[in-house]
Design a protein around this motif. Sequence first.
Motif, short mmCIF file in Angstrom:
data_model
loop_
_atom_site.label_atom_id
_atom_site.label_comp_id
_atom_site.label_asym_id
_atom_site.label_seq_id
_atom_site.Cartn_x
_atom_site.Cartn_y
_atom_site.Cartn_z
N GLU A 55 4.55 27.68 -8.61
CA GLU A 55 5.49 26.54 -8.65
C GLU A 55 4.75 25.82 -7.90
O GLU A 55 3.11 25.44 -8.40
CB GLU A 55 5.38 27.47 -6.29
CG GLU A 55 5.89 28.87 -6.27
CD GLU A 55 5.43 30.09 -6.40
OE1 GLU A 55 4.25 29.25 -6.04
OE2 GLU A 55 5.95 30.94 -6.69
N LEU A 56 5.32 24.67 -8.29
CA LEU A 56 4.92 23.81 -7.63
C LEU A 56 5.38 23.07 -6.23
O LEU A 56 6.19 22.29 -5.90
CB LEU A 56 5.88 22.55 -8.92
CG LEU A 56 5.46 21.18 -8.52
CD1 LEU A 56 4.65 20.77 -10.08
CD2 LEU A 56 7.48 20.52 -9.60
N VAL A 57 3.55 22.38 -5.80
CA VAL A 57 3.49 22.10 -4.37
C VAL A 57 3.63 20.25 -5.22
O VAL A 57 2.99 19.31 -5.53
CB VAL A 57 2.42 22.08 -4.12
CG1 VAL A 57 2.02 21.38 -2.94
CG2 VAL A 57 2.15 23.96 -4.63
N VAL A 58 4.27 20.03 -4.12
CA VAL A 58 5.01 17.95 -3.59
C VAL A 58 4.77 17.84 -1.70
O VAL A 58 5.48 18.85 -1.79
CB VAL A 58 6.01 17.83 -4.43
CG1 VAL A 58 6.45 16.67 -3.82
CG2 VAL A 58 6.35 18.15 -5.90
N GLY A 59 3.95 17.33 -2.07
CA GLY A 59 4.02 17.32 -0.04
C GLY A 59 3.80 18.18 0.48
O GLY A 59 3.86 18.02 1.72
N GLY A 60 3.19 19.26 -0.20
CA GLY A 60 2.80 20.41 0.75
C GLY A 60 4.33 21.59 0.86
O GLY A 60 4.25 22.48 1.81
N VAL A 61 4.58 20.82 0.09
CA VAL A 61 6.55 21.80 -0.04
C VAL A 61 6.27 22.80 -1.85
O VAL A 61 6.20 21.66 -2.21
CB VAL A 61 7.72 21.16 -0.36
CG1 VAL A 61 9.02 21.68 -0.41
CG2 VAL A 61 7.53 20.24 0.92
N LEU A 62 6.35 23.62 -1.22
CA LEU A 62 6.22 24.17 -2.89
C LEU A 62 8.30 24.83 -3.34
O LEU A 62 8.95 24.81 -2.80
CB LEU A 62 6.22 26.16 -2.21
CG LEU A 62 4.92 26.58 -1.51
CD1 LEU A 62 4.88 28.12 -1.50
CD2 LEU A 62 3.61 25.88 -3.03
N LEU A 63 8.48 23.85 -4.47
CA LEU A 63 9.28 23.92 -5.20
C LEU A 63 9.32 24.91 -6.39
O LEU A 63 8.10 25.96 -6.62
CB LEU A 63 9.95 22.78 -5.86
CG LEU A 63 9.56 21.19 -5.37
CD1 LEU A 63 9.03 20.82 -6.36
CD2 LEU A 63 10.79 21.73 -3.97
N ALA A 64 10.30 25.97 -6.68
CA ALA A 64 10.48 26.60 -7.37
C ALA A 64 10.24 26.48 -9.08
O ALA A 64 10.55 25.21 -9.25
CB ALA A 64 11.78 26.97 -7.12
#
Length: 67
Positions: free
Chosen positions: A7-16
Amino acid sequence: MTHPFSELVVGGVLLAPFVTYAVAALAIFLVLRPILRLSGFARLFSHPPIAELSVYVTVLGLLTVFF
């Protein structure tokens, strides 16, 4: 054999992983677009934006299958 999805982590949010593939496909398409314009790609189709969309979807599909 399983495919490990990272997963890609952007600002603590996991993106698919699909979001990463979509952004990468957009970057590849933006590089291909001037080449397509120089080669006269738009003259081959009656509705060039739909043809460009199909190129983007093809690139996205290839990224999804091979990575």
